[in-house]
Design a protein around this motif. Structure first.
Motif, PDB file in Angstrom:
ATOM      1  N   ASP A 199      24.569  -9.355  22.325  1.00  0.00           N
ATOM      2  CA  ASP A 199      23.351  -9.692  21.604  1.00  0.00           C
ATOM      3  C   ASP A 199      23.294  -9.080  20.213  1.00  0.00           C
ATOM      4  OD1 ASP A 199      22.540 -11.204  23.685  1.00  0.00           O
ATOM      5  OD2 ASP A 199      21.113  -9.777  24.489  1.00  0.00           O
ATOM      6  N   GLY A 200      23.703  -7.827  20.100  1.00  0.00           N
ATOM      7  CA  GLY A 200      23.685  -7.181  18.801  1.00  0.00           C
ATOM      8  C   GLY A 200      24.631  -7.837  17.831  1.00  0.00           C
ATOM      9  N   ASP A 201      25.730  -8.400  18.337  1.00  0.00           N
ATOM     10  CA  ASP A 201      26.706  -9.047  17.472  1.00  0.00           C
ATOM     11  C   ASP A 201      26.168 -10.347  16.877  1.00  0.00           C
ATOM     12  OD1 ASP A 201      28.454  -7.030  18.137  1.00  0.00           O
ATOM     13  OD2 ASP A 201      29.324  -8.153  19.804  1.00  0.00           O
ATOM     14  N   ARG A 202      25.135 -10.910  17.486  1.00  0.00           N
ATOM     15  CA  ARG A 202      24.574 -12.159  16.969  1.00  0.00           C
ATOM     16  C   ARG A 202      23.694 -11.920  15.743  1.00  0.00           C
ATOM     17  NH1 ARG A 202      23.068 -13.444  22.881  1.00  0.00           N
ATOM     18  NH2 ARG A 202      24.985 -14.298  23.718  1.00  0.00           N
ATOM     19  N   ILE A 203      23.366 -10.641  15.484  1.00  0.00           N
ATOM     20  CA  ILE A 203      22.592 -10.295  14.299  1.00  0.00           C
ATOM     21  C   ILE A 203      23.510  -9.502  13.386  1.00  0.00           C
ATOM     22  CG2 ILE A 203      20.528  -9.169  13.411  1.00  0.00           C
ATOM     23  CD1 ILE A 203      19.320  -9.377  16.184  1.00  0.00           C
ATOM     24  N   PRO A 204      24.119 -10.119  12.378  1.00  0.00           N
ATOM     25  CA  PRO A 204      25.088  -9.412  11.547  1.00  0.00           C
ATOM     26  C   PRO A 204      24.473  -8.244  10.797  1.00  0.00           C
ATOM     27  CG  PRO A 204      24.535 -11.536  10.586  1.00  0.00           C
ATOM     28  CD  PRO A 204      23.898 -11.503  11.945  1.00  0.00           C
ATOM     29  N   ALA A 205      25.247  -7.143  10.694  1.00  0.00           N
ATOM     30  CA  ALA A 205      24.762  -5.969   9.974  1.00  0.00           C
ATOM     31  C   ALA A 205      24.558  -6.292   8.506  1.00  0.00           C
ATOM     32  CB  ALA A 205      25.749  -4.821  10.154  1.00  0.00           C
ATOM     33  N   GLN A 206      25.391  -7.190   7.947  1.00  0.00           N
ATOM     34  CA  GLN A 206      25.272  -7.595   6.550  1.00  0.00           C
ATOM     35  C   GLN A 206      24.945  -9.081   6.508  1.00  0.00           C
ATOM     36  OE1 GLN A 206      25.427  -5.309   4.199  1.00  0.00           O
ATOM     37  NE2 GLN A 206      25.969  -3.691   5.639  1.00  0.00           N
ATOM     38  N   GLY A 214      21.727 -10.306   4.876  1.00  0.00           N
ATOM     39  CA  GLY A 214      20.504 -10.501   4.125  1.00  0.00           C
ATOM     40  C   GLY A 214      19.343  -9.739   4.730  1.00  0.00           C
ATOM     41  N   PRO A 215      18.196  -9.727   4.044  1.00  0.00           N
ATOM     42  CA  PRO A 215      17.036  -8.942   4.489  1.00  0.00           C
ATOM     43  C   PRO A 215      16.526  -9.323   5.866  1.00  0.00           C
ATOM     44  CG  PRO A 215      16.733  -9.754   2.239  1.00  0.00           C
ATOM     45  CD  PRO A 215      17.967 -10.405   2.763  1.00  0.00           C
ATOM     46  N   ASP A 216      16.509 -10.644   6.169  1.00  0.00           N
ATOM     47  CA  ASP A 216      15.978 -11.073   7.463  1.00  0.00           C
ATOM     48  C   ASP A 216      16.841 -10.564   8.618  1.00  0.00           C
ATOM     49  OD1 ASP A 216      13.915 -12.346   6.213  1.00  0.00           O
ATOM     50  OD2 ASP A 216      14.817 -14.340   6.314  1.00  0.00           O
ATOM     51  N   ALA A 217      18.168 -10.703   8.478  1.00  0.00           N
ATOM     52  CA  ALA A 217      19.070 -10.234   9.531  1.00  0.00           C
ATOM     53  C   ALA A 217      18.975  -8.728   9.677  1.00  0.00           C
ATOM     54  CB  ALA A 217      20.504 -10.653   9.226  1.00  0.00           C
ATOM     55  N   ALA A 218      18.907  -8.012   8.565  1.00  0.00           N
ATOM     56  CA  ALA A 218      18.812  -6.548   8.619  1.00  0.00           C
ATOM     57  C   ALA A 218      17.514  -6.126   9.301  1.00  0.00           C
ATOM     58  CB  ALA A 218      18.894  -5.965   7.208  1.00  0.00           C
ATOM     59  N   ARG A 219      16.430  -6.834   8.993  1.00  0.00           N
ATOM     60  CA  ARG A 219      15.138  -6.508   9.608  1.00  0.00           C
ATOM     61  C   ARG A 219      15.171  -6.780  11.109  1.00  0.00           C
ATOM     62  NH1 ARG A 219      10.996  -3.301  10.206  1.00  0.00           N
ATOM     63  NH2 ARG A 219       9.038  -4.364  10.703  1.00  0.00           N
ATOM     64  N   ARG A 220      15.733  -7.908  11.505  1.00  0.00           N
ATOM     65  CA  ARG A 220      15.832  -8.234  12.934  1.00  0.00           C
ATOM     66  C   ARG A 220      16.664  -7.184  13.667  1.00  0.00           C
ATOM     67  NH1 ARG A 220      18.536 -13.682  13.192  1.00  0.00           N
ATOM     68  NH2 ARG A 220      18.314 -13.403  15.447  1.00  0.00           N
ATOM     69  N   LEU A 243      15.389  -4.752  16.689  1.00  0.00           N
ATOM     70  CA  LEU A 243      16.060  -4.694  17.983  1.00  0.00           C
ATOM     71  C   LEU A 243      16.464  -3.261  18.319  1.00  0.00           C
ATOM     72  CD1 LEU A 243      17.331  -5.881  20.508  1.00  0.00           C
ATOM     73  CD2 LEU A 243      19.304  -6.574  19.134  1.00  0.00           C
ATOM     74  N   LEU A 244      17.023  -2.553  17.343  1.00  0.00           N
ATOM     75  CA  LEU A 244      17.404  -1.157  17.568  1.00  0.00           C
ATOM     76  C   LEU A 244      16.185  -0.302  17.918  1.00  0.00           C
ATOM     77  CD1 LEU A 244      20.065  -0.586  14.774  1.00  0.00           C
ATOM     78  CD2 LEU A 244      20.405  -0.166  17.221  1.00  0.00           C
ATOM     79  N   ALA A 245      15.071  -0.536  17.209  1.00  0.00           N
ATOM     80  CA  ALA A 245      13.860   0.243  17.475  1.00  0.00           C
ATOM     81  C   ALA A 245      13.328  -0.020  18.879  1.00  0.00           C
ATOM     82  CB  ALA A 245      12.795  -0.086  16.429  1.00  0.00           C
ATOM     83  N   ALA A 246      13.336  -1.298  19.281  1.00  0.00           N
ATOM     84  CA  ALA A 246      12.863  -1.640  20.622  1.00  0.00           C
ATOM     85  C   ALA A 246      13.765  -1.052  21.692  1.00  0.00           C
ATOM     86  CB  ALA A 246      12.773  -3.159  20.778  1.00  0.00           C
TER      87      ALA A 246
END
Length: 237
Positions: free
Chosen positions: A190-197, A199-205, A209-212
């Motif tokens: 699941d984490g791999d589906r949200i790229p670390a780099q 854009g702002p939206d992906a970084a925010r998501r 997820l990390l916070a949750a």
């Protein structure tokens, strides 16, 4: 995602138990691709990575080759099994011992843990990450794979059970001091589906997820059904 969560938890445990700025002696038993070992070396610690897979060691060496001299000098790689700690290291050689993703598949997990505790200095931190056997039916059940869910419910596996590990840690002189759930909401990919780099939206998501995951991983009853457990014992604690 799981690696980032575990890294943050390890940093939290180190900060709580050792003076700020102390350069620790770290053993990563089953270093894999070296994610945790390199992160700790970049933080200034002296890290020994123990890994039996030559291909994994080659990948770590390739990454290490791109690091500054100071970081490369703080990393030692040894091709060996986690059961061989007594062959390579004296008792009390390390302040921190990591055993992440190894114990669940070990033939004799109790003996492996005893060997790791032996090389841990008094007051040292033992960090274990294991598949959560008590919640093994959750993922297949939620995915509708009932055969796999029933098989998991019937499994006699002990290596990833919190109660069994708590007893083992007490028996080897490194009693459990704290534990976290890892991947309460997310699966392995699941984490791999949200790229670390991305854009702002992906970084925010990703940060959400990390916070949750972080909150749930330290809160009952959620942490008890996480895909993995992160247990922290202290030698002589």
């Amino acid at each position: 995602m799981g690696q980032e969560l575990v890294a943050r938890q390890v940093e939290e445990q180190i900060a709580a138990r050792f003076p700020v700025g102390q350069r620790l002696r770290v053993l990563d038993a089953g270093a894999g691709d070296g994610v945790q070992a390199l992160r700790l070396a970049r933080a200034g610690h002296h890290v020994t990575g123990l890994e039996s897979d030559p291909a994994a060691l080659a990948r770590v060496r390739a990454v290490l080759a791109g690091e500054p001299d100071g970081i490369r000098e703080r990393v030692r790689l040894v091709e060996a099994d986690g059961r061989d700690t007594g062959v390579h290291f004296l008792p009390g050689s390390f302040d921190v011992v990591l055993c992440h993703g190894v114990l669940s598949d070990a033939k004799d997990p109790d003996a492996l843990l005893a060997g790791l505790a032996r090389v841990l200095a008094p007051g040292g931190l033992l960090s274990l990450v294991v598949r959560n056997a008590d919640a093994a039916a959750m993922r297949p059940g939620l995915a509708g794979d009932w055969n796999a869910a029933l098989a998991a419910l019937d499994s006699p596996a002990r290596a990833g059970r919190l109660d069994a590990l708590t007893t083992t840690l007490a028996g080897i002189g490194a009693p459990l001091q704290g534990w976290y759930g890892v991947r309460v909401f997310s699966g392995a990919a699941d984490g791999d589906r949200i790229p670390a780099q991305g854009g702002p939206d992906a970084a925010r998501r990703r940060e959400l997820l990390l916070a949750a995951e972080d909150r749930a991983g330290r809160t009952d009853p959620y942490r008890a059904v996480a895909g993995q457990l992160h247990l922290c014992g202290v030698r002589g604690g």
